[in-house]
Design a protein around this motif. Structure first.
Motif, PDB file in Angstrom:
ATOM      1  N   LYS A 202       0.842  -1.192   0.000  1.00 15.95           N
ATOM      2  CA  LYS A 202       0.000   0.000   0.000  1.00 15.95           C
ATOM      3  C   LYS A 202       0.880   1.246   0.000  1.00 15.95           C
ATOM      4  O   LYS A 202       1.956   1.247   0.611  1.00 15.95           O
ATOM      5  CB  LYS A 202      -0.903   0.034   1.235  1.00 15.95           C
ATOM      6  N   GLY A 203       0.449   2.272  -0.667  1.00 21.03           N
ATOM      7  CA  GLY A 203       1.182   3.531  -0.660  1.00 21.03           C
ATOM      8  C   GLY A 203       0.516   4.563  -1.543  1.00 21.03           C
ATOM      9  O   GLY A 203      -0.386   4.236  -2.314  1.00 21.03           O
ATOM     10  N   ARG A 204       0.999   5.799  -1.409  1.00 22.08           N
ATOM     11  CA  ARG A 204       0.482   6.897  -2.218  1.00 22.08           C
ATOM     12  C   ARG A 204       1.503   7.273  -3.284  1.00 22.08           C
ATOM     13  O   ARG A 204       2.691   6.946  -3.155  1.00 22.08           O
ATOM     14  CB  ARG A 204       0.174   8.093  -1.334  1.00 22.08           C
ATOM     15  N   ARG A 239       8.445  -9.853 -10.891  1.00 18.31           N
ATOM     16  CA  ARG A 239       7.844  -8.912 -11.847  1.00 18.31           C
ATOM     17  C   ARG A 239       7.181  -7.796 -11.053  1.00 18.31           C
ATOM     18  O   ARG A 239       6.335  -8.047 -10.190  1.00 18.31           O
ATOM     19  CB  ARG A 239       6.830  -9.632 -12.735  1.00 18.31           C
ATOM     20  N   ILE A 240       7.586  -6.551 -11.346  1.00 23.20           N
ATOM     21  CA  ILE A 240       7.199  -5.391 -10.553  1.00 23.20           C
ATOM     22  C   ILE A 240       5.888  -4.784 -11.067  1.00 23.20           C
ATOM     23  O   ILE A 240       5.664  -4.719 -12.277  1.00 23.20           O
ATOM     24  CB  ILE A 240       8.316  -4.338 -10.611  1.00 23.20           C
ATOM     25  N   PRO A 241       5.000  -4.315 -10.163  1.00 24.00           N
ATOM     26  CA  PRO A 241       3.758  -3.676 -10.624  1.00 24.00           C
ATOM     27  C   PRO A 241       4.057  -2.425 -11.456  1.00 24.00           C
ATOM     28  O   PRO A 241       5.015  -1.687 -11.190  1.00 24.00           O
ATOM     29  CB  PRO A 241       3.043  -3.305  -9.317  1.00 24.00           C
ATOM     30  N   ALA A 242       3.250  -2.184 -12.446  1.00 19.93           N
ATOM     31  CA  ALA A 242       3.398  -0.995 -13.289  1.00 19.93           C
ATOM     32  C   ALA A 242       3.185   0.267 -12.458  1.00 19.93           C
ATOM     33  O   ALA A 242       2.479   0.276 -11.454  1.00 19.93           O
ATOM     34  CB  ALA A 242       2.398  -1.045 -14.442  1.00 19.93           C
ATOM     35  N   GLY A 243       3.842   1.342 -12.894  1.00 14.91           N
ATOM     36  CA  GLY A 243       3.704   2.612 -12.222  1.00 14.91           C
ATOM     37  C   GLY A 243       4.676   2.811 -11.080  1.00 14.91           C
ATOM     38  O   GLY A 243       4.564   3.806 -10.352  1.00 14.91           O
ATOM     39  N   THR A 244       5.618   1.922 -10.938  1.00 13.32           N
ATOM     40  CA  THR A 244       6.598   2.035  -9.857  1.00 13.32           C
ATOM     41  C   THR A 244       8.008   1.986 -10.431  1.00 13.32           C
ATOM     42  O   THR A 244       8.232   1.484 -11.537  1.00 13.32           O
ATOM     43  CB  THR A 244       6.436   0.901  -8.826  1.00 13.32           C
ATOM     44  N   LYS A 281      13.316  -1.651  -2.773  1.00 13.40           N
ATOM     45  CA  LYS A 281      12.683  -0.366  -2.473  1.00 13.40           C
ATOM     46  C   LYS A 281      12.031   0.131  -3.762  1.00 13.40           C
ATOM     47  O   LYS A 281      12.673   0.151  -4.825  1.00 13.40           O
ATOM     48  CB  LYS A 281      13.708   0.654  -1.986  1.00 13.40           C
ATOM     49  N   LEU A 282      10.759   0.522  -3.681  1.00 12.17           N
ATOM     50  CA  LEU A 282      10.026   1.004  -4.853  1.00 12.17           C
ATOM     51  C   LEU A 282       9.506   2.408  -4.618  1.00 12.17           C
ATOM     52  O   LEU A 282       9.031   2.730  -3.527  1.00 12.17           O
ATOM     53  CB  LEU A 282       8.815   0.110  -5.148  1.00 12.17           C
ATOM     54  N   ARG A 283       9.567   3.217  -5.635  1.00 16.81           N
ATOM     55  CA  ARG A 283       8.913   4.527  -5.615  1.00 16.81           C
ATOM     56  C   ARG A 283       7.646   4.436  -6.465  1.00 16.81           C
ATOM     57  O   ARG A 283       7.688   3.962  -7.605  1.00 16.81           O
ATOM     58  CB  ARG A 283       9.834   5.613  -6.165  1.00 16.81           C
ATOM     59  N   ILE A 284       6.545   4.845  -5.874  1.00 15.66           N
ATOM     60  CA  ILE A 284       5.276   4.832  -6.604  1.00 15.66           C
ATOM     61  C   ILE A 284       5.177   6.113  -7.416  1.00 15.66           C
ATOM     62  O   ILE A 284       5.064   7.220  -6.861  1.00 15.66           O
ATOM     63  CB  ILE A 284       4.085   4.701  -5.638  1.00 15.66           C
ATOM     64  N   ASP A 285       5.264   5.980  -8.737  1.00 17.03           N
ATOM     65  CA  ASP A 285       5.260   7.139  -9.624  1.00 17.03           C
ATOM     66  C   ASP A 285       3.853   7.581 -10.005  1.00 17.03           C
ATOM     67  O   ASP A 285       3.587   8.778 -10.170  1.00 17.03           O
ATOM     68  CB  ASP A 285       6.053   6.840 -10.895  1.00 17.03           C
ATOM     69  N   LYS A 286       2.966   6.637 -10.170  1.00 19.69           N
ATOM     70  CA  LYS A 286       1.587   6.974 -10.558  1.00 19.69           C
ATOM     71  C   LYS A 286       0.677   5.805 -10.245  1.00 19.69           C
ATOM     72  O   LYS A 286       1.141   4.664 -10.079  1.00 19.69           O
ATOM     73  CB  LYS A 286       1.507   7.313 -12.041  1.00 19.69           C
ATOM     74  N   ALA A 287      -0.603   6.093 -10.134  1.00 21.26           N
ATOM     75  CA  ALA A 287      -1.591   5.050  -9.902  1.00 21.26           C
ATOM     76  C   ALA A 287      -1.981   4.437 -11.251  1.00 21.26           C
ATOM     77  O   ALA A 287      -2.421   5.155 -12.154  1.00 21.26           O
ATOM     78  CB  ALA A 287      -2.814   5.623  -9.194  1.00 21.26           C
TER      79      ALA A 287
END
Length: 400
Positions: A202-204, A239-244, A281-287
């Motif tokens: 979870k994150g923003r 495999r990393i979720p899209a947008g990160t 470590k992941l940065r959430i760039d967009k939803a």
């Protein structure tokens, strides 16, 4: 599998045939030269069964010895029974158990010697690809490197017996006249459940969140590569979720394509109920609605692992405004969710993947098994190593 009586007969015959045949003819001035025969492999060993490891050797040199050591070693899934009182068992290793027996008696040139009875080895419940070995040497090959304790056996002490009925074959010049050795490769009738654990994140947008996925050998067997090659016991594809975007990559992992990472293991073996933890470590760039992630074992044959249902797990990511969590392909995570404040995985799509490689101190396996280095040194380590590679104890001779 052969019954124990047949195995004992086969082992004894193999050891004696390899030594006996023709009179010895050592090079003049060679001094003592120790040599052993070879031993057959065991396939399909039943858990709880036993087999014998004979110690038959010859001095094919031209000088006597007044003391010799016979060292046995058994890897993690095997254990010795009825250890003689004049043999010391070195404790403290999680990968193998060496025991060293000293014999203060003359070993004459051109003669064959044997223990009056072989050592018996029991196949444990965690056995799969294991090795037992025997080595004869002029030095204590089982001496520990550090302060690992050594305990004498409790069975009656034994002495070497000269075998006048046998004549050693001429081995030619020896690359290692002070020792020789033989090994038994044991394949047990057992299984090991390799599995992966995913994550719920979870994150923003703008948050940097941790993603932790795991590989575990759930047992019952420990697994060392059956080809005894020093490489990862398996590989894990993340495999990393899209947008990160991945901002930190764990040790043993590297990017193979956009949003996809391949992770190895710290050793070429894995102990039962242990494995590796991979922390990104992941940065959430967009939803991104419907963004998916997953963790999966590599697609290679694992005949010891009948349960394929836990070879893949989901990575889900919940970002406000994305329409709810999205799941990866494969079955839902069998255990361990991480939902507080944001968890992570690496980038998907073509997002840039800048980040440093972070090599933790071994992960789960290294933290629990790093003390498994063999308590053997010098030529002994080369001959009886049961760590990152198999016991390399075959006889090698110089060619003309």
């Amino acid at each position: 599998m052969l019954p124990s009586s047949s195995l004992r007969a086969a082992f004894a015959a193999a050891a004696l045939v390899a030594l006996g045949a023709a009179p010895a003819a050592a090079e003049e001035g060679a001094g003592p030269v120790l040599t052993m025969g070879t031993l057959p492999a065991i396939d399909g060993a039943r858990l709880g069964s036993t087999f014998d490891v004979p110690a038959v050797f010859a001095n094919v040199g031209d000088a006597s010895l007044q003391r010799v050591y016979v060292t046995f070693a058994a890897s993690r899934g095997l254990e010795f029974t009825d250890v003689p009182a004049n043999c010391l068992v070195t404790e403290g290793s999680s990968l193998n158990t060496p025991l060293s027996c000293v014999f203060e008696q003359e070993v004459r040139p051109g003669k064959v010697y044997a223990l009056p009875r072989p050592l018996t080895v029991k196949v444990g419940g965690n056995a799969l690809y294991d090795t037992a070995s025997v080595m004869v040497s002029t030095y204590d090959a089982g001496a520990p490197d550090g302060n690992d304790p050594r305990t004498p056996g409790t069975a009656p002490a034994v002495t070497l017996t000269e075998r006048p009925d046998l004549e050693p074959a001429d081995p030619g010049p020896s690359d290692h006249p002070a020792y020789d050795s033989a090994e038994v490769k044991v394949t047990a009738d057992n299984t090991a459940d390799f599995r992966v654990t995913g994550a719920h994140l979870k994150g923003r947008v703008g948050d940097t969140v941790p993603l932790t996925v795991k590989f575990t050998d759930a047992g019952p067997a420990w697994v060392r590569r059956d080809d005894f090659v020093e490489r990862s016991v398996t590989k894990v594809r993340v495999r990393i979720p899209a947008g990160t975007t991945v901002t930190r990559t764990p040790g043993f992992c590297h990017r193979v394509s956009a949003g996809v990472y391949e992770c190895g293991t710290s050793e070429s073996w894995v102990l039962e109920n242990f494995g590796e933890t991979y922390s990104f470590k992941l940065r959430i760039d967009k939803a991104v609605p419907g963004a998916k992630g997953s963790v999966a074992l590599e697609d290679e044959p694992r005949p010891f692992d009948p349960d394929k249902g836990n070879d893949t797990a989901a990575i889900t990511l919940t970002v406000p405004g994305s329409g709810g969590p999205s799941g990866g392909s494969g079955p839902s995570d069998p255990g361990g969710s991480q939902t507080s404040g944001g968890s992570s995985d690496s980038t998907a799509g073509d997002a840039p993947t800048t980040g440093t490689s972070d090599t933790p101190a071994g992960g789960e396996l290294a933290a629990t098994g790093s003390d498994a280095a063999l308590p053997l040194t010098g030529a002994a380590a080369a001959a009886i190593a049961l760590g990152t590679a198999a016991v390399v104890v075959t006889r090698r001779r110089r060619t003309a």
